[in-house]
Design a protein around this motif. Structure first.
Motif, PDB file in Angstrom:
ATOM      1  N   ALA A  75       0.816  -1.204   0.000  1.00 34.89           N
ATOM      2  CA  ALA A  75       0.000   0.000   0.000  1.00 34.89           C
ATOM      3  C   ALA A  75       0.854   1.260   0.000  1.00 34.89           C
ATOM      4  O   ALA A  75       0.605   2.203  -0.767  1.00 34.89           O
ATOM      5  N   VAL A  76       1.881   1.294   0.849  1.00 34.73           N
ATOM      6  CA  VAL A  76       2.694   2.503   0.942  1.00 34.73           C
ATOM      7  C   VAL A  76       3.525   2.701  -0.319  1.00 34.73           C
ATOM      8  O   VAL A  76       3.747   3.843  -0.764  1.00 34.73           O
ATOM      9  N   MET A  77       3.960   1.622  -0.962  1.00 36.94           N
ATOM     10  CA  MET A  77       4.710   1.778  -2.212  1.00 36.94           C
ATOM     11  C   MET A  77       3.781   2.166  -3.361  1.00 36.94           C
ATOM     12  O   MET A  77       4.194   2.864  -4.282  1.00 36.94           O
ATOM     13  N   ARG A  78       2.538   1.717  -3.298  1.00 38.27           N
ATOM     14  CA  ARG A  78       1.547   2.175  -4.275  1.00 38.27           C
ATOM     15  C   ARG A  78       1.324   3.673  -4.130  1.00 38.27           C
ATOM     16  O   ARG A  78       1.253   4.412  -5.106  1.00 38.27           O
ATOM     17  N   ALA A  79       1.244   4.140  -2.880  1.00 40.75           N
ATOM     18  CA  ALA A  79       0.972   5.544  -2.604  1.00 40.75           C
ATOM     19  C   ALA A  79       2.127   6.451  -3.032  1.00 40.75           C
ATOM     20  O   ALA A  79       1.904   7.537  -3.582  1.00 40.75           O
ATOM     21  N   TYR A  80       3.367   6.022  -2.813  1.00 39.27           N
ATOM     22  CA  TYR A  80       4.503   6.914  -3.044  1.00 39.27           C
ATOM     23  C   TYR A  80       5.280   6.616  -4.327  1.00 39.27           C
ATOM     24  O   TYR A  80       5.812   7.535  -4.951  1.00 39.27           O
ATOM     25  N   ASP A  96      -2.352 -13.226  -3.946  1.00 42.93           N
ATOM     26  CA  ASP A  96      -2.798 -12.563  -5.177  1.00 42.93           C
ATOM     27  C   ASP A  96      -3.710 -11.383  -4.881  1.00 42.93           C
ATOM     28  O   ASP A  96      -3.776 -10.425  -5.661  1.00 42.93           O
ATOM     29  N   PHE A  97      -4.434 -11.441  -3.765  1.00 40.54           N
ATOM     30  CA  PHE A  97      -5.377 -10.385  -3.406  1.00 40.54           C
ATOM     31  C   PHE A  97      -4.705  -9.199  -2.713  1.00 40.54           C
ATOM     32  O   PHE A  97      -5.279  -8.102  -2.654  1.00 40.54           O
ATOM     33  N   LEU A  98      -3.502  -9.380  -2.200  1.00 39.75           N
ATOM     34  CA  LEU A  98      -2.876  -8.351  -1.377  1.00 39.75           C
ATOM     35  C   LEU A  98      -2.715  -6.987  -2.065  1.00 39.75           C
ATOM     36  O   LEU A  98      -2.944  -5.950  -1.419  1.00 39.75           O
ATOM     37  N   PRO A  99      -2.320  -6.917  -3.342  1.00 38.02           N
ATOM     38  CA  PRO A  99      -2.255  -5.593  -3.972  1.00 38.02           C
ATOM     39  C   PRO A  99      -3.604  -4.872  -3.961  1.00 38.02           C
ATOM     40  O   PRO A  99      -3.668  -3.658  -3.728  1.00 38.02           O
ATOM     41  N   ALA A 100      -4.684  -5.608  -4.201  1.00 35.05           N
ATOM     42  CA  ALA A 100      -6.014  -4.999  -4.144  1.00 35.05           C
ATOM     43  C   ALA A 100      -6.364  -4.601  -2.715  1.00 35.05           C
ATOM     44  O   ALA A 100      -6.981  -3.554  -2.481  1.00 35.05           O
ATOM     45  N   ARG A 101      -5.971  -5.426  -1.732  1.00 33.72           N
ATOM     46  CA  ARG A 101      -6.214  -5.100  -0.330  1.00 33.72           C
ATOM     47  C   ARG A 101      -5.508  -3.793   0.029  1.00 33.72           C
ATOM     48  O   ARG A 101      -6.061  -2.948   0.761  1.00 33.72           O
ATOM     49  N   GLY A 102      -4.304  -3.597  -0.482  1.00 27.76           N
ATOM     50  CA  GLY A 102      -3.590  -2.355  -0.235  1.00 27.76           C
ATOM     51  C   GLY A 102      -4.301  -1.156  -0.834  1.00 27.76           C
ATOM     52  O   GLY A 102      -4.367  -0.084  -0.223  1.00 27.76           O
ATOM     53  N   GLU A 103      -4.842  -1.315  -2.035  1.00 22.11           N
ATOM     54  CA  GLU A 103      -5.588  -0.223  -2.663  1.00 22.11           C
ATOM     55  C   GLU A 103      -6.859   0.096  -1.893  1.00 22.11           C
ATOM     56  O   GLU A 103      -7.263   1.255  -1.782  1.00 22.11           O
ATOM     57  N   LEU A 104      -7.526  -0.936  -1.363  1.00 23.28           N
ATOM     58  CA  LEU A 104      -8.711  -0.702  -0.544  1.00 23.28           C
ATOM     59  C   LEU A 104      -8.349   0.098   0.705  1.00 23.28           C
ATOM     60  O   LEU A 104      -9.076   1.019   1.106  1.00 23.28           O
ATOM     61  N   ASP A 105      -7.231  -0.233   1.322  1.00 20.80           N
ATOM     62  CA  ASP A 105      -6.778   0.520   2.498  1.00 20.80           C
ATOM     63  C   ASP A 105      -6.535   1.980   2.143  1.00 20.80           C
ATOM     64  O   ASP A 105      -6.948   2.888   2.877  1.00 20.80           O
TER      65      ASP A 105
END
Length: 208
Positions: free
Chosen positions: A89-94, A187-196
Motif C-alpha cells: 500500500a505505501v509503495m503504491r501511494a509513493y 494474489d489479493f494483497l495488492p487490491a487489499r492495499g488499494e482498498l486501504d
C-alpha cells in the motif's frame, strides 16, 4: 552482513533479479508512521537471499526510482514481504506501482501456525529459525538525512531472514494442504492495499 545504502534508487547495473534466490527478492519499508496518507515512505530495503542487503533511501518528494520500480513490477520476480498489506500500500501511494507477484510470511504463518497468535517477524524468526531479532530501532526517525549504523542494521535484519522463513512456511503450507489458499491470499494483497488507501481499511468490506 554486507549492507549497501543507495540514494533514491537502485544503481544501474545491479541485477537483483539474477541473484534472487528461488526467484524471490525480500522487501520491507520504513516510513514516518503507519498512515500512508500522512507518513511518507523513507526507506525500501531489499535482499535477494544471498546474505546481502540493499537500502534505498528517499528524500521527501523524490520518488522517481525507475530501477526499483522495474523490479517491483517484474512479473518474474516474487516480492517477498512480512505484512505485505502495509508495504504494498505505501509503495503504491509513493512510488505509484502495484507490486506483483507477492508472498507474505505473516499471512502464511496465520494459515499454518494456528496453534499460536504470535505472527510478528520477531516471533516468527525466533520460532522457526532460532534467531533473536532486535526491534530497538523500530520507532526511530527514518526521515533523518543520515541514517545511523544501528538503523541500517535494523532495516537489514527485516529482510535478511525472509527467504529462510518462506522455505519453512512453504513446507508447512504443503503439509496442511493450504498452498492454494495462501496463493489466493497473496494474489489479493495488492487490491487489499488499494482498498486501504481508498478508505476501506475499517470496516472490512468483506465483513457482515
Amino acid at each position: 552482513m554486507p549492507i549497501d545504502l543507495h540514494d533514491g534508487d537502485l544503481p544501474d547495473g545491479l541485477d537483483l533479479k539474477s541473484l534472487a534466490r528461488g526467484g524471490a527478492v525480500a522487501i520491507d519499508t520504513e516510513t514516518m508512521g503507519l498512515n500512508p496518507h500522512r507518513d511518507r515512505l523513507c526507506l525500501v530495503q531489499l535482499s535477494p537471499g544471498d546474505g546481502t542487503v540493499h537500502l534505498v533511501q528517499f528524500r521527501k518528494g523524490e520518488y522517481d526510482a525507475p530501477n526499483l520500480k522495474r523490479l517491483l513490477t517484474d512479473p518474474e520476480v516474487t516480492k517477498l514481504f512480512h505484512f505485505a498489506r502495509f508495504d504494498v500500500a505505501v509503495m503504491r501511494a509513493y512510488l505509484g506501482v502495484a507490486c506483483q507477484p507477492v508472498y507474505c510470511t505473516k499471512v502464511a504463518s496465520k494459515l499454518v501456525r494456528t496453534f499460536t497468535d504470535k505472527h510478528g517477524l520477531k516471533d516468527l524468526v525466533k520460532d522457526l529459525l532460532g534467531v533473536e531479532l532486535s526491534k530497538q530501532q523500530q520507532s526511530s526517525d527514518w526521515g533523518a538525512a543520515e541514517l545511523t549504523p544501528e538503523q541500517m542494521k535494523y532495516a537489514a535484519s527485516d529482510v535478511l531472514h525472509l527467504h529462510d522463513l518462506k522455505e519453512k512456511l512453504d513446507v508447512m503450507l504443503a503439509r496442511e494442504g493450504r498452498t492454494h489458499l495462501a496463493k489466493a491470499c497473496f494474489d489479493f494483497l495488492p487490491a487489499r492495499g488499494e482498498l486501504d488507501l481508498g478508505g476501506w481499511e475499517q470496516p472490512d468490506i468483506l465483513s457482515h
